[in-house]
Design an enzyme around this catalytic site. Structure first.
Site, PDB file in Angstrom:
ATOM      1  N   HIS A 307      41.928  37.439  39.747  1.00 58.05           N
ATOM      2  CA  HIS A 307      40.795  37.020  38.925  1.00 58.05           C
ATOM      3  C   HIS A 307      39.575  36.891  39.811  1.00 58.05           C
ATOM      4  O   HIS A 307      39.685  36.474  40.957  1.00 58.05           O
ATOM      5  CB  HIS A 307      41.090  35.676  38.240  1.00 58.05           C
ATOM      6  CG  HIS A 307      40.196  35.433  37.074  1.00 58.05           C
ATOM      7  ND1 HIS A 307      38.935  34.924  37.210  1.00 58.05           N
ATOM      8  CD2 HIS A 307      40.381  35.668  35.751  1.00 58.05           C
ATOM      9  CE1 HIS A 307      38.383  34.850  36.014  1.00 58.05           C
ATOM     10  NE2 HIS A 307      39.232  35.298  35.115  1.00 58.05           N
ATOM     11  N   ASP A 364      45.914  36.909  30.882  1.00 58.27           N
ATOM     12  CA  ASP A 364      46.437  38.042  30.132  1.00 58.27           C
ATOM     13  C   ASP A 364      47.860  38.418  30.496  1.00 58.27           C
ATOM     14  O   ASP A 364      48.445  39.309  29.882  1.00 58.27           O
ATOM     15  CB  ASP A 364      45.531  39.268  30.338  1.00 58.27           C
ATOM     16  CG  ASP A 364      44.249  39.122  29.548  1.00 58.27           C
ATOM     17  OD1 ASP A 364      44.304  38.495  28.483  1.00 58.27           O
ATOM     18  OD2 ASP A 364      43.210  39.623  30.003  1.00 58.27           O
TER      19      ASP A 364
HETATM   20  N1  CMC Z   1      46.923  44.252  41.985  1.00 59.63           N
HETATM   21  C1  CMC Z   1      46.871  44.621  43.287  1.00 59.63           C
HETATM   22  N2  CMC Z   1      45.862  44.296  44.117  1.00 59.63           N
HETATM   23  C2  CMC Z   1      44.862  43.574  43.628  1.00 59.63           C
HETATM   24  C3  CMC Z   1      44.832  43.143  42.286  1.00 59.63           C
HETATM   25  C4  CMC Z   1      45.916  43.512  41.456  1.00 59.63           C
HETATM   26  N3  CMC Z   1      45.951  43.137  40.170  1.00 59.63           N
HETATM   27  N4  CMC Z   1      43.707  42.441  42.047  1.00 59.63           N
HETATM   28  C5  CMC Z   1      43.031  42.421  43.220  1.00 59.63           C
HETATM   29  N5  CMC Z   1      43.737  43.109  44.168  1.00 59.63           N
HETATM   30  C6  CMC Z   1      43.362  43.258  45.581  1.00 59.63           C
HETATM   31  C7  CMC Z   1      42.274  44.300  45.752  1.00 59.63           C
HETATM   32  O1  CMC Z   1      42.828  45.584  45.972  1.00 59.63           O
HETATM   33  C8  CMC Z   1      41.548  43.761  46.948  1.00 59.63           C
HETATM   34  O2  CMC Z   1      42.325  44.058  48.103  1.00 59.63           O
HETATM   35  P1  CMC Z   1      41.591  44.350  49.535  1.00 59.63           P
HETATM   36  O3  CMC Z   1      40.871  43.078  49.872  1.00 59.63           O
HETATM   37  O4  CMC Z   1      42.704  44.706  50.449  1.00 59.63           O
HETATM   38  O5  CMC Z   1      40.650  45.498  49.270  1.00 59.63           O
HETATM   39  C9  CMC Z   1      41.593  42.252  46.759  1.00 59.63           C
HETATM   40  O6  CMC Z   1      42.788  42.027  46.002  1.00 59.63           O
HETATM   41  C10 CMC Z   1      40.389  41.664  46.013  1.00 59.63           C
HETATM   42  O7  CMC Z   1      40.249  42.365  44.787  1.00 59.63           O
HETATM   43  P2  CMC Z   1      38.852  42.729  44.111  1.00 59.63           P
HETATM   44  O8  CMC Z   1      39.049  43.889  43.199  1.00 59.63           O
HETATM   45  O9  CMC Z   1      37.791  42.833  45.162  1.00 59.63           O
HETATM   46  O10 CMC Z   1      38.573  41.402  43.304  1.00 59.63           O
HETATM   47  P3  CMC Z   1      37.573  41.269  42.093  1.00 59.63           P
HETATM   48  O11 CMC Z   1      37.191  39.852  42.040  1.00 59.63           O
HETATM   49  O12 CMC Z   1      36.474  42.289  42.196  1.00 59.63           O
HETATM   50  O13 CMC Z   1      38.456  41.703  40.826  1.00 59.63           O
HETATM   51  C11 CMC Z   1      39.938  41.620  38.986  1.00 59.63           C
HETATM   52  C12 CMC Z   1      39.079  40.801  39.963  1.00 59.63           C
HETATM   53  C13 CMC Z   1      40.415  40.712  37.852  1.00 59.63           C
HETATM   54  C14 CMC Z   1      39.086  42.741  38.373  1.00 59.63           C
HETATM   55  C15 CMC Z   1      41.133  42.214  39.755  1.00 59.63           C
HETATM   56  O14 CMC Z   1      41.933  41.175  40.289  1.00 59.63           O
HETATM   57  C16 CMC Z   1      41.991  43.123  38.885  1.00 59.63           C
HETATM   58  O15 CMC Z   1      41.698  44.327  38.765  1.00 59.63           O
HETATM   59  N6  CMC Z   1      43.099  42.586  38.246  1.00 59.63           N
HETATM   60  C17 CMC Z   1      43.886  43.364  37.329  1.00 59.63           C
HETATM   61  C18 CMC Z   1      43.197  43.433  35.963  1.00 59.63           C
HETATM   62  C19 CMC Z   1      43.296  42.131  35.195  1.00 59.63           C
HETATM   63  O16 CMC Z   1      44.368  41.538  35.078  1.00 59.63           O
HETATM   64  N7  CMC Z   1      42.164  41.712  34.603  1.00 59.63           N
HETATM   65  C20 CMC Z   1      42.129  40.529  33.738  1.00 59.63           C
HETATM   66  C21 CMC Z   1      41.284  39.427  34.296  1.00 59.63           C
HETATM   67  S1  CMC Z   1      41.550  37.882  33.396  1.00 59.63           S
HETATM   68  C22 CMC Z   1      40.960  38.193  31.793  1.00 59.63           C
HETATM   69  C23 CMC Z   1      39.488  38.212  31.744  1.00 59.63           C
HETATM   70  O17 CMC Z   1      38.885  37.116  31.671  1.00 59.63           O
HETATM   71  O18 CMC Z   1      38.904  39.287  31.761  1.00 59.63           O
END
Ligand code: CMC
Length: 428
Positions: A307, A364
């Protein structure tokens, strides 16, 4: 602590005031930055460090896993309140008295009929249309049927727009699902509570008397409360920024629905279930999918994990996990997918990749399992999220509107070509 932040740009130093929130959150107020520095701006892709507004609606501490609407904890609201009370608190600031709640509900009911011509629009969608696309279009179309709703200067018209959308949106949600299922586009009953009415509209079969299942009703109430607001996330920021141009409420909400659709945001609930299904079809080997999620050359992500703001357990996920167990047990549903989900969670919580990055299950991860047990098709999961988020979007739009926030218009740093002469097409 000093009340100012100091910034050095080249030889020049500047001071900016700090703003402190009621929970002692601090921000550097850079309103005067560009003018004072002769054009210097800040860059913050994804707005990871940027506050877009001051807001009195939702407090969230991602490090401690705290979520409160109008000061009320999400745990208490999910346990003790119903969705309409929470909607009222979000939109108007406090939990309602019985009289206030009754008036709000009766105003909603009075405006809940949708122009029958909307059915013609629904008819025009192809069978392949995703329900989120249909819902976004229908919400936007409501403006055409309710032209006075664009009068954003009038408090009375804004109130009318609010009760109209609270009444009509569940109808659009139900019709979107029923159209896909080939069922008649019906109405519920004004004698029912808000959630009971949603259920009747969604699930009633043309040849059966619909009986409300209290377990399903309570679970739906809770799920919608958990989704009701989440401060300045992608869809909410979209609603506020669209509204900041003085676009009407329905147009702003329609844009928010489109933003919610994406799999990194609300679309994750559909993506989680599809992922769990795929793992089951593939023999239930969770370790294989954990490895894929960690492999930087593989685009696969563990959907429902991670998240932007929670770097601790998402408090909503804790409540939903418990609810999933209760609902499935009470309904006597034995869903193998729940076991796969629990297995993935166990593995992730002890895996250094997930632990180091503070990736926990989010809201989710388990919600889809409950929606499925209720008989809601997978494609409708994000629509259910939108139904829950509706009061939050309304509250945020209303706050932005009445605070008369300026139009949202970020700046940029240009990295393209410098000025160059036009070359006639024959010479390119
Ligand atoms: N699976 C594997 N790796 C992950 C995941 C995941 N679900 N989420 C983050 N990472 C890794 C990412 O690859 C990165 O690694 P590194 O530092 O080595 O490059 C690190 O964790 C940080 O991730 P980020 O993408 O920079 O973090 P963010 O804050 O930009 O993204 C997120 C947050 C929710 C988009 C992301 O965690 C994600 O894609 N999760 C899966 C989709 C999901 O479940 N979304 C629902 C969010 S809750 C409902 C809502 O309110 O929308």
């Amino acid at each position: 602590m000093s009340e100012i932040a100091k910034l050095q740009v080249g030889d020049q130093s500047y001071e900016f005031p700090l703003i402190k929130g009621t929970e002692n959150e601090l921000a550097i107020n850079i309103k005067t930055l560009r003018g004072a520095t002769n054009g210097v701006i800040t860059i913050d892709p994804g707005f990871k460090n940027t506050g877009s507004c001051e807001s009195a609606i939702t407090f969230l501490d991602g490090e401690k896993g705290i979520l409160r609407f109008r000061g009320y904890s999400i745990e208490e609201l999910a346990e003790k309140a119903n969705f309409l009370e929470v909607a009222y608190a979000l939109i108007f600031g406090n939990l309602p008295t019985s009289e206030q709640l009754e008036k709000f509900h009766s105003d909603i009911k009075a405006k809940s009929v949708v122009d029958d011509d909307v059915k013609k629009i629904i008819d025009a969608f192809p069978k392949t249309a995703h329900p989120m696309g249909i819902l976004s279009s229908l919400t936007s179309a409501l403006t055409a049927f309710n032209p006075s709703s664009v009068n954003v200067e009038s408090e009375e018209e804004v109130y009318n727009a609010i009760v109209k959308i609270m009444g009509k949106f569940p109808v659009l949600v139900a019709w979107t699902m029923r159209k896909k299922q080939g069922l008649p586009l019906n109405y519920g009953s004004n004698s029912l509570g808000y959630i009971e009415n949603v259920m009747k509209m969604m699930f009633e079969q043309p040849n059966e008397n619909y009986e409300i299942n209290t377990i399903v009703k309570n679970a739906l109430d809770k799920l919608l409360i958990l989704h009701a607001d989440h401060e300045q996330n992608c869809s909410t920021s979209t609603v506020r920024i669209v509204g900041s141009s003085h676009a009407g409420l329905f147009a702003s909400l329609s844009a928010g629905i489109s933003a919610l659709w994406g799999p990194l945001h609300g679309g994750a609930n559909q993506a989680v279930l599809e992922m769990l299904e795929a793992i089951k079809e593939d023999g239930g080997d969770t370790k294989k999918y954990m490895a894929k999620a960690k492999d930087k050359n593989d685009p696969f992500r563990l959907m429902g994990f991670g998240h932007r703001v929670y770097k601790n357990f998402d408090p909503r996920a804790k409540i939903i996990k418990k609810a999933a167990d209760e609902v499935l047990n009470s309904l006597g549903v034995d869903d193998p997918i729940l076991e796969i989900a629990k297995g993935l969670e166990r593995e992730a919580l002890s895996d250094p990749y997930f632990v180091d990055r503070k990736l926990y299950p989010n809201v989710d991860f388990y919600s889809g399992i409950i929606y499925r047990a209720m008989g809601i098709p997978v494609e409708m999961f994000t629509v259910m999220f939108a139904l829950g988020r509706l009061p939050g979007w309304i509250a945020q739009w209303k706050e932005m509107r009445f605070k008369k926030e300026p139009i949202g218009r970020p700046r940029q740093i240009y990295t393209g070509e410098n000025e160059r002469p036009f070359t006639p097409i024959q010479k390119r």
